[in-house]
Design an enzyme around this catalytic site. Structure first.
Site, PDB file in Angstrom:
ATOM      1  N   ARG A 102       0.816  -1.212   0.000  1.00  0.00           N
ATOM      2  CA  ARG A 102       0.000   0.000   0.000  1.00  0.00           C
ATOM      3  C   ARG A 102       0.846   1.257   0.000  1.00  0.00           C
ATOM      4  O   ARG A 102       0.543   2.230  -0.702  1.00  0.00           O
ATOM      5  CB  ARG A 102      -0.927  -0.007   1.213  1.00  0.00           C
ATOM      6  CG  ARG A 102      -1.993   1.074   1.204  1.00  0.00           C
ATOM      7  CD  ARG A 102      -3.036   0.797   0.150  1.00  0.00           C
ATOM      8  NE  ARG A 102      -2.824   1.487  -1.110  1.00  0.00           N
ATOM      9  CZ  ARG A 102      -3.343   1.115  -2.254  1.00  0.00           C
ATOM     10  NH1 ARG A 102      -4.097   0.042  -2.341  1.00  0.00           N
ATOM     11  NH2 ARG A 102      -3.108   1.799  -3.358  1.00  0.00           N
ATOM     12  N   GLU A 197       4.967  40.093  -6.573  1.00  0.00           N
ATOM     13  CA  GLU A 197       3.615  39.888  -7.095  1.00  0.00           C
ATOM     14  C   GLU A 197       2.965  41.246  -7.335  1.00  0.00           C
ATOM     15  O   GLU A 197       2.925  42.089  -6.430  1.00  0.00           O
ATOM     16  CB  GLU A 197       2.792  39.085  -6.089  1.00  0.00           C
ATOM     17  CG  GLU A 197       1.348  38.853  -6.503  1.00  0.00           C
ATOM     18  CD  GLU A 197       0.552  38.181  -5.410  1.00  0.00           C
ATOM     19  OE1 GLU A 197       0.589  36.946  -5.332  1.00  0.00           O
ATOM     20  OE2 GLU A 197      -0.090  38.905  -4.617  1.00  0.00           O
TER      21      GLU A 197
END
Length: 281
Positions: A102, A197
């Site tokens: 898994r 930004e």
């Protein structure tokens, strides 16, 4: 075959992941049902077309529990493969394989899912001259692996963290008082890479004048992006960011930006459909 990534401890990752699954008690199902000397052969395969990522990590899970396991890797990292492609062939102790299964599958499914989505975005902007970037929107503890997967899909990495470049955003600007003042403070601190930004055209010149080395053009539509790119005129790289989707990325890339960053590559990629089938030897 050695596999290593900067700032990533593969052995520690494997130990922690297995410890989480085993809970200190072990794999009680396999211990009860599977004889200690039983051997398995197994094949890991893709059920859908995918871009492969994470096989060396899967191998590390199996080797951690059975150092003598025989593993044959059948495809390369970053390779595009059709559905029903065999990825790994294994032969070793049955209990170890079932215990590691898994964790190995989860890792390959997750990373291949990221790589597959990334390749779709890379293909969508082919020929535009723009480069696809990932972001810091990653799961805690998995950033290095997830950003590795985007590279396998053909993207480049943006900042790896808060340490390798400054990124001045609206909250920094609010405290500093202006874009220019925020950038000046970063320059004064001796930071070489200063990403700024901006979401308005009038912020571009003050950012550049103060010493920005990269402009992130936030949530601008194609017309405004073209205007911003023309104003920057190649003085620094430009990056389009914010709400980019597969159906919009080409129009964004065609505005002339250097980069397009996409958070959903690591934030929203579905797991690849990959299975592992065993047979007793």
């Amino acid at each position: 075959m050695t596999f290593s990534l900067d700032r990533f401890d593969l052995d520690a990752f494997v130990r922690a992941t297995l410890a989480e699954d085993l809970g200190g008690e072990g794999d009680i199902t396999s211990q009860a049902v599977i004889p200690a000397d039983a051997l398995f052969e197994g094949v890991m395969d893709s059920r859908d077309p995918i871009v492969v990522a994470g096989l060396p990590i899967a191998e590390a899970f199996f080797r951690a529990l059975d150092p003598d396991v025989a593993i044959e890797r059948l495809v390369g990292e970053g390779q595009s493969v059709p559905a029903a492609t065999d990825l790994l062939r294994l032969r070793g102790k049955a209990r170890a394989m079932l215990t590691a299964e898994r964790s190995a599958l989860n890792t390959v499914q997750h990373l291949s899912g990221i790589a597959t989505m990334t390749r779709a975005y890379v293909d969508a902007i082919g020929g535009t001259g723009a480069t696809l970037l990932d972001t810091r929107k990653t799961l805690p503890g998995l950033r290095v692996l997830e950003k590795y997967a985007t590279r396998m899909g053909g993207a480049e990495n943006h900042r790896m963290g808060l340490w390798d470049a400054a990124m001045i955003k609206d909250n920094h600007v609010a405290v500093a008082g202006s874009v220019g003042e925020a950038v000046r403070r970063a320059v004064a601190a001796g930071i070489e890479r200063i990403i700024v930004e901006v979401d308005r055209i009038d912020q571009i010149e003050p950012a550049l004048a103060a010493g920005a080395t990269h402009l992130l053009l936030d949530n601008m539509g194609p017309p405004m992006l073209r205007e911003a790119v023309a104003l920057v005129a190649g003085r620094v790289p430009t990056e389009a960011s914010g709400g980019v989707r597969l159906d919009t990325i080409r129009a964004i890339a065609e505005t002339g930006v250097s980069y397009v960053s996409v958070g959903r590559l690591t934030q929203s990629a579905p797991a690849a459909d990959i299975g592992l089938d065993f047979a007793a030897v």
